[in-house]
Scaffold this active site. Structure first.
Site, mmCIF file in Angstrom:
data_model
loop_
_atom_site.group_PDB
_atom_site.id
_atom_site.type_symbol
_atom_site.label_atom_id
_atom_site.label_comp_id
_atom_site.label_asym_id
_atom_site.label_seq_id
_atom_site.Cartn_x
_atom_site.Cartn_y
_atom_site.Cartn_z
ATOM 1 N N GLY A 1 -76.670 -13.888 -8.886
ATOM 2 C CA GLY A 1 -75.343 -14.509 -8.904
ATOM 3 C C GLY A 1 -74.205 -13.514 -8.877
ATOM 4 O O GLY A 1 -73.220 -13.667 -9.595
ATOM 5 N N SER A 2 -74.310 -12.494 -8.013
ATOM 6 C CA SER A 2 -73.215 -11.516 -7.967
ATOM 7 C C SER A 2 -71.949 -12.174 -7.421
ATOM 8 O O SER A 2 -70.838 -11.808 -7.821
ATOM 9 C CB SER A 2 -73.603 -10.298 -7.130
ATOM 10 O OG SER A 2 -73.439 -10.541 -5.757
ATOM 11 N N ASN A 3 -72.099 -13.157 -6.538
ATOM 12 C CA ASN A 3 -70.895 -13.873 -6.091
ATOM 13 C C ASN A 3 -70.324 -14.750 -7.200
ATOM 14 O O ASN A 3 -69.109 -14.950 -7.261
ATOM 15 C CB ASN A 3 -71.194 -14.682 -4.825
ATOM 16 C CG ASN A 3 -71.051 -13.837 -3.565
ATOM 17 O OD1 ASN A 3 -69.990 -13.281 -3.323
ATOM 18 N ND2 ASN A 3 -72.132 -13.710 -2.796
ATOM 19 N N MET B 1 -81.022 -21.129 -3.251
ATOM 20 C CA MET B 1 -82.041 -20.962 -2.218
ATOM 21 C C MET B 1 -82.702 -22.265 -1.770
ATOM 22 O O MET B 1 -83.810 -22.244 -1.227
ATOM 23 C CB MET B 1 -83.103 -19.974 -2.708
ATOM 24 C CG MET B 1 -82.546 -18.587 -3.038
ATOM 25 S SD MET B 1 -81.665 -17.819 -1.633
ATOM 26 C CE MET B 1 -83.085 -17.293 -0.643
ATOM 27 N N ASN C 1 -70.595 -22.425 1.118
ATOM 28 C CA ASN C 1 -71.597 -21.376 0.963
ATOM 29 C C ASN C 1 -71.042 -20.075 1.536
ATOM 30 O O ASN C 1 -70.080 -20.086 2.300
ATOM 31 C CB ASN C 1 -72.877 -21.763 1.713
ATOM 32 C CG ASN C 1 -74.028 -20.803 1.467
ATOM 33 O OD1 ASN C 1 -74.137 -20.213 0.390
ATOM 34 N ND2 ASN C 1 -74.881 -20.619 2.456
ATOM 35 N N HIS D 1 -72.501 -16.510 3.503
ATOM 36 C CA HIS D 1 -73.690 -16.006 4.208
ATOM 37 C C HIS D 1 -73.418 -14.580 4.693
ATOM 38 O O HIS D 1 -72.354 -14.315 5.251
ATOM 39 C CB HIS D 1 -74.016 -16.919 5.395
ATOM 40 C CG HIS D 1 -75.256 -16.505 6.126
ATOM 41 N ND1 HIS D 1 -76.521 -16.784 5.652
ATOM 42 C CD2 HIS D 1 -75.431 -15.804 7.263
ATOM 43 C CE1 HIS D 1 -77.417 -16.277 6.488
ATOM 44 N NE2 HIS D 1 -76.785 -15.684 7.475
#
Lengths: 210, 210
Positions: B14-16, B94, B111, B113
Site C-alpha cells: 500500500g505505498s500509494n 489484486m 485505479n 497502473h
C-alpha cells in the site's frame, strides 16, 4: 568530415524528409540525403528532393495495394546500394517492405510513427490516441521489421494531450516533435554503436567495450 | 473546509495508500481516508491505516482467485457507504471488481497502473515495458471498468527509460511518479467536474457551463 549517404522513402508530402534535409544543412550533420524514392509519381517529397539537389526517383509499386512488387524492391535496393546508402529512413512511406528489402540493410531501415508505440500502431495513430483519451502521446522512431510499426524502438518523445485539444492540434504538436526526433535518431545511428539487449536498443560510443 | 471521505482498497504494502495518507495531512487537501479494506489479512496496508488512525478492515475474499465473493463485495459496499465514501481508490488491489460493486460508485472507483496505458496492461507492467524496449513509460490513473486496466484514462505521467536502466530502477522511478499522480487525481475528482467526451475524461470548474 565524411557524411554518410542515406536514402529516404516517402509517399506523400514528406515533411519528415524536409526536416532531415534541413538538419543536413548543418556542416557537422553526419548524414546527407543521397536519394529519395517514392511509390507515388506526384509525391511532393520528390519535388522537395529535387529542389534540394537530391536524386529523386519514382518507383512504380506494381499491382498490390500494401506492398511493392519484387521487381521494384530489387530496383530500389540497387539504386540505394549504387549510392552507397548506409541508412534508409521511411518518411510517410505507405507500403510494407518485404524481408528481401529489409535484409539488404540489416537493422538500418528505420521509420517514425506518430504515437508512443506499442500504443496505437497503424493508420491515424494521432486520432486513435485522441479518441482513446490518453493524456500523453508522442512519437517513436524504430527499426522496421516485417510487421506494422512493430520493430525495436530507437527513440521516443512525449507530447501531452491538453483538455482543449482536437485531434488535429495534437497531430500538429506531435509532428513538430517528429521533426526533431528523426534527425536525432539518424545522428545516433551514424555516430554511435547500436547494441541490442533483447529487443532493447542501446547506444554506445563507437569502439567501446560491450 | 469539509473533506470528502474516501475509501482505499489494497492487497499489499500500500505505498500509494501511504502517499494518499501523507497528502491528506495537508490541511487544504480535499479528501480524508475514511476506510481501508484489504482482501489480505496481513497486508501492511491495514497496519499503515491503523497507525494513521484510519478504520481498516480485512474482508475475506472467498474461494475465487481473481475476484471477490458477492457476499464480501456487498459488505464492502455497505462499509464504504456507512462512512459516506464518495470515491474509492484501488492501491495495489489484486482482484477484479464486479459491475455490482462498480455500479454502487458510478465513475468513482479509480485505479493507478504503472504504465502509459493502453500499453502494457496487466501484471508486471514495468517489466513488460522494460523488456519491450520503450524509451518512455510512466503511470496512469483511470476509472475502473469491468476489464483489466481498460477504463477511461484520468491522468498520466511520463517516465523516461535510461540506457543504464534495470527493470527495478524503472519501477522505482515510476512508483515515485505514482505517489504524486494519485493524490493529484483524487483532488481533481473531488474539486472539479468530470465531463466525458466519448471516452476522454475532461475536467471543468464545478458549475461551469458545458
Amino acid at each position: 568530415m565524411t557524411r554518410a549517404p542515406i536514402g529516404v522513402l516517402a509517399s506523400g508530402r514528406g515533411s519528415n524528409l524536409l526536416a532531415i534535409l534541413e538538419a543536413s544543412n548543418a556542416p557537422d550533420y553526419p548524414a546527407r540525403v543521397a536519394l529519395v524514392l517514392s511509390d507515388v509519381e506526384d509525391a511532393p517529397a520528390l519535388d522537395h528532393a529535387r529542389a534540394a539537389g537530391v536524386d529523386a526517383l519514382y518507383v512504380p509499386p506494381g499491382p498490390r495495394r500494401a506492398r511493392v512488387s519484387p521487381e521494384t524492391e530489387a530496383r530500389m535496393v540497387e539504386e540505394l546500394r549504387t549510392r552507397g546508402v548506409r541508412l534508409v529512413a521511411l518518411a510517410g512511406f505507405m507500403r510494407i517492405l518485404s524481408p528481401r528489402f529489409l535484409d539488404a540493410f540489416p537493422n538500418r531501415v528505420i521509420n517514425i510513427h506518430p504515437s508512443l508505440l506499442p500504443s496505437f500502431p497503424g493508420l491515424e495513430a494521432q486520432r486513435q490516441a485522441f479518441a482513446h483519451g490518453v493524456r500523453i502521446s508522442g512519437c517513436t522512431t524504430h527499426i522496421v521489421d516485417a510487421g506494422v510499426d512493430s520493430g525495436p524502438i530507437l527513440f521516443q518523445a512525449a507530447v501531452p494531450v491538453r483538455d482543449e485539444e482536437t485531434a488535429e492540434s495534437l497531430a500538429a504538436r506531435i509532428l513538430a516533435e517528429e521533426h526533431k526526433l528523426y534527425p536525432r535518431t539518424i545522428t545516433a545511428l551514424l555516430t554511435q554503436e547500436l547494441v541490442f539487449d533483447g529487443r532493447r536498443c542501446l547506444f554506445r560510443p563507437k569502439g567501446a567495450p560491450r
